[in-house]
Design a protein around this motif. Sequence first.
Motif, PDB file in Angstrom:
ATOM      1  N   ALA A 152     -13.437  -1.648  22.018  1.00 18.13           N
ATOM      2  CA  ALA A 152     -14.030  -0.693  21.071  1.00 18.13           C
ATOM      3  C   ALA A 152     -13.355   0.668  21.197  1.00 18.13           C
ATOM      4  O   ALA A 152     -13.113   1.340  20.186  1.00 18.13           O
ATOM      5  CB  ALA A 152     -15.534  -0.569  21.322  1.00 18.13           C
ATOM      6  N   ALA A 153     -13.015   1.077  22.411  1.00 22.10           N
ATOM      7  CA  ALA A 153     -12.349   2.367  22.609  1.00 22.10           C
ATOM      8  C   ALA A 153     -10.933   2.340  22.032  1.00 22.10           C
ATOM      9  O   ALA A 153     -10.476   3.332  21.456  1.00 22.10           O
ATOM     10  CB  ALA A 153     -12.303   2.703  24.097  1.00 22.10           C
ATOM     11  N   GLN A 154     -10.221   1.211  22.170  1.00 22.54           N
ATOM     12  CA  GLN A 154      -8.863   1.102  21.633  1.00 22.54           C
ATOM     13  C   GLN A 154      -8.877   1.119  20.111  1.00 22.54           C
ATOM     14  O   GLN A 154      -7.968   1.644  19.479  1.00 22.54           O
ATOM     15  CB  GLN A 154      -8.190  -0.180  22.116  1.00 22.54           C
ATOM     16  N   LEU A 155      -9.876   0.536  19.512  1.00 26.63           N
ATOM     17  CA  LEU A 155      -9.978   0.519  18.058  1.00 26.63           C
ATOM     18  C   LEU A 155     -10.609   1.787  17.512  1.00 26.63           C
ATOM     19  O   LEU A 155     -10.814   1.909  16.309  1.00 26.63           O
ATOM     20  CB  LEU A 155     -10.804  -0.684  17.603  1.00 26.63           C
ATOM     21  N   GLY A 158     -15.816   4.253  18.819  1.00 33.42           N
ATOM     22  CA  GLY A 158     -16.704   4.851  19.812  1.00 33.42           C
ATOM     23  C   GLY A 158     -18.123   5.032  19.315  1.00 33.42           C
ATOM     24  O   GLY A 158     -19.070   4.966  20.082  1.00 33.42           O
ATOM     25  N   ASP A 159     -18.266   5.277  17.990  1.00 36.33           N
ATOM     26  CA  ASP A 159     -19.623   5.473  17.471  1.00 36.33           C
ATOM     27  C   ASP A 159     -20.342   4.154  17.253  1.00 36.33           C
ATOM     28  O   ASP A 159     -21.557   4.134  17.100  1.00 36.33           O
ATOM     29  CB  ASP A 159     -19.572   6.286  16.184  1.00 36.33           C
ATOM     30  N   ILE A 160     -19.622   3.024  17.250  1.00 31.94           N
ATOM     31  CA  ILE A 160     -20.244   1.723  17.091  1.00 31.94           C
ATOM     32  C   ILE A 160     -20.419   1.112  18.482  1.00 31.94           C
ATOM     33  O   ILE A 160     -19.440   0.922  19.200  1.00 31.94           O
ATOM     34  CB  ILE A 160     -19.401   0.780  16.200  1.00 31.94           C
ATOM     35  N   LYS A 161     -21.633   0.851  18.834  1.00 32.14           N
ATOM     36  CA  LYS A 161     -21.902   0.262  20.153  1.00 32.14           C
ATOM     37  C   LYS A 161     -22.178  -1.213  19.989  1.00 32.14           C
ATOM     38  O   LYS A 161     -22.889  -1.623  19.062  1.00 32.14           O
ATOM     39  CB  LYS A 161     -23.107   0.928  20.796  1.00 32.14           C
ATOM     40  N   PRO A 162     -21.585  -2.048  20.846  1.00 30.38           N
ATOM     41  CA  PRO A 162     -21.838  -3.489  20.738  1.00 30.38           C
ATOM     42  C   PRO A 162     -23.314  -3.768  21.019  1.00 30.38           C
ATOM     43  O   PRO A 162     -23.911  -3.195  21.920  1.00 30.38           O
ATOM     44  CB  PRO A 162     -20.938  -4.114  21.796  1.00 30.38           C
ATOM     45  N   ASN A 163     -23.895  -4.625  20.218  1.00 31.76           N
ATOM     46  CA  ASN A 163     -25.306  -4.978  20.385  1.00 31.76           C
ATOM     47  C   ASN A 163     -25.393  -6.089  21.423  1.00 31.76           C
ATOM     48  O   ASN A 163     -25.212  -7.252  21.124  1.00 31.76           O
ATOM     49  CB  ASN A 163     -25.881  -5.440  19.033  1.00 31.76           C
ATOM     50  N   LEU A 164     -25.688  -5.700  22.689  1.00 27.82           N
ATOM     51  CA  LEU A 164     -25.711  -6.663  23.792  1.00 27.82           C
ATOM     52  C   LEU A 164     -27.103  -6.929  24.246  1.00 27.82           C
ATOM     53  O   LEU A 164     -27.948  -6.395  24.539  1.00 27.82           O
ATOM     54  CB  LEU A 164     -24.864  -6.162  24.968  1.00 27.82           C
TER      55      LEU A 164
END
Length: 164
Positions: A152-155, A158-164
Amino acid sequence: MEIGARLSLSLPHLHRRSPRRLVLPPQARSLLPRPPPLRRPLRPPVLLLLHPNHPPPPVAKRIDLKDIVAEFETVYNKITDTELAIVSSVVKLESQHLAQIAKQVQKLTGSKNVRIKSEIDPSLVAGFTVRYGNYGSKLIDMSGKKQLEEIAAQLDLGDIKPNL
């Protein structure tokens, strides 16, 4: 037979064990009254006067048994040159995998012994983490959660957090 006669009969049987203590035979002991039980002297009550300029006396801190055990483990590990490694994973790891992790931690730290504590953490998604060092100050993170965060940081998501 009167009490005086009994006492006079037992007097020849008296003998001294020590200079201060007189030992009586059982027949003479039964005639003597029992001494009253010893009581602690009463202390006068302590009055605690609180003055507005003086703080109240400190209250003793209550210590939890878990804190004592944790401190004992820390001191024991230091004395025996044992490193504590806490392994967190999504599922319970097999003993052979834990042994491999222990060998790696031993190589990294140079300690004689490694003790492993295993924890289950479903938030890791996959993989495992290893905490070791002083109070878990060092971390080896081989979890899926970390890898997803790196992607996510490479793409630049940052504002999108994986829903875990």
